[in-house]
Design an enzyme around this catalytic site. Structure first.
Site, short mmCIF file in Angstrom:
data_model
loop_
_atom_site.label_atom_id
_atom_site.label_comp_id
_atom_site.label_asym_id
_atom_site.label_seq_id
_atom_site.Cartn_x
_atom_site.Cartn_y
_atom_site.Cartn_z
N SER A 205 0.83 -1.21 0.00
CA SER A 205 0.00 0.00 0.00
C SER A 205 0.87 1.26 0.00
O SER A 205 0.52 2.26 -0.63
CB SER A 205 -0.98 0.00 1.18
OG SER A 205 -0.30 0.12 2.39
N ILE B 63 19.07 -5.23 4.36
CA ILE B 63 19.80 -4.72 3.18
C ILE B 63 21.29 -5.02 3.34
O ILE B 63 21.90 -4.66 4.36
CB ILE B 63 19.57 -3.18 3.06
CG1 ILE B 63 18.08 -2.89 2.77
CG2 ILE B 63 20.43 -2.57 1.97
CD1 ILE B 63 17.55 -3.48 1.49
N HIS C 221 9.24 2.97 8.98
CA HIS C 221 9.00 2.02 10.08
C HIS C 221 7.75 2.47 10.83
O HIS C 221 7.60 3.66 11.12
CB HIS C 221 10.21 1.99 11.01
CG HIS C 221 10.08 0.95 12.07
ND1 HIS C 221 10.31 -0.39 11.82
CD2 HIS C 221 9.71 1.03 13.37
CE1 HIS C 221 10.10 -1.08 12.92
NE2 HIS C 221 9.73 -0.24 13.88
C1 GAR Z 1 4.24 -0.68 6.67
O1 GAR Z 1 3.48 -0.37 7.80
C2 GAR Z 1 5.71 -0.43 6.95
O2 GAR Z 1 5.94 0.63 7.84
C3 GAR Z 1 6.11 -1.73 7.60
O3 GAR Z 1 5.46 -2.72 6.84
C4 GAR Z 1 4.21 -2.19 6.38
C5 GAR Z 1 4.09 -2.49 4.90
O4 GAR Z 1 2.79 -2.22 4.47
N1 GAR Z 1 7.52 -1.89 7.62
C6 GAR Z 1 8.17 -2.44 8.65
O5 GAR Z 1 7.61 -2.93 9.61
C7 GAR Z 1 9.70 -2.43 8.50
N2 GAR Z 1 10.32 -2.75 9.74
P1 GAR Z 1 2.48 -2.06 2.92
O6 GAR Z 1 3.03 -3.30 2.22
O7 GAR Z 1 0.98 -2.02 2.84
O8 GAR Z 1 3.13 -0.80 2.45
#
Ligand code: GAR
Length: 201
Positions: free
Chosen positions: A19, A94, A110
């Site tokens: 998203s 990474i 994050h």
């Molecule tokens: C997001 O909330 C992002 O902040 C988190 O994963 C989700 C991805 O959602 N990332 C982490 O937790 C990294 N440590 P999305 O696929 O709907 O963008």
């Protein structure tokens, strides 16, 4: 002096629903100097790949092993003239060769107020569950540069969110995600523009 600005190419690395990737792609779709030139995922069934296809953005699939292979990944990034990498829910650490080659040009989002609730194993719902368990009154988002450790690079942007009314981790997740969507692309744009201004000095 006239400064002719060419396109800055961003690669989005994402593992899941995508998203945030969607918001970034939409934000830069008609941008005059920044475009999303590649979407890379470690997950063949990630929703983000469909989003990329819809927008006719090239996609690449890797796994934890191939991501380590500098001799495979760097030519790919050069092929698409990638200048910046934006991580959007990318669940693989990474590798150091990338953090060196793209110093201050890899950005992550994050879903909490780092340094709290960061580090290995702290991603997605795990973060919101931990925040809820601790009965925090506020959570938020952190956008930061990426170094070779999880969630450890310099913070670029944070926004706090009041979560006192949230009755579970899912409600926290939804507030935090909305805040991510409202901010991530704009922060990427600001970082890219500031970087270009420094380069042209
Ligand atoms: C997001 O909330 C992002 O902040 C988190 O994963 C989700 C991805 O959602 N990332 C982490 O937790 C990294 N440590 P999305 O696929 O709907 O963008």
């Amino acid at each position: 002096m006239i400064y002719l600005c060419s396109m800055t190419n961003i690669a989005i690395f994402a593992s899941g629903a995508g998203s945030n990737a969607r918001k970034i792609i939409e934000y830069f779709a008609n941008h005059t100097s920044i475009r999303v030139a590649l979407v890379l995922s470690n997950n063949r069934s990630a929703g983000v790949l469909d989003i990329a296809k819809t927008h006719q953005i090239p996609i690449a699939i890797c796994n934890k092993v191939t991501l380590q292979k500098e001799e495979e990944i760097m030519p790919l990034l050069h092929q698409f003239h990638i200048d910046f990498i934006a991580l959007a829910g990318f669940m693989v650490l990474i590798p150091a060769y990338l953090t060196v080659a793209f110093q201050n040009r890899i950005i992550n989002i994050h879903p909490a107020l780092l340094p709290k609730y960061g580090g290995k194993g702290m991603y997605g719902m795990h973060v919101h569950e931990a925040v809820f368990q601790q009965q925090e009154k506020e959570s938020g988002i952190s956008i930061h540069f990426v170094n070779a450790k999880y969630d450890d690079g310099d913070i670029i942007f944070q926004e706090k969110i009041n979560i006192e009314s949230c009755e579970n981790a899912t409600e926290i997740a939804s507030k935090v995600l909305a805040c991510e969507h409202a901010n991530y692309a704009k922060v990427i744009e600001k970082v890219v523009i500031e970087f270009r201004e420094k380069e042209s000095e």
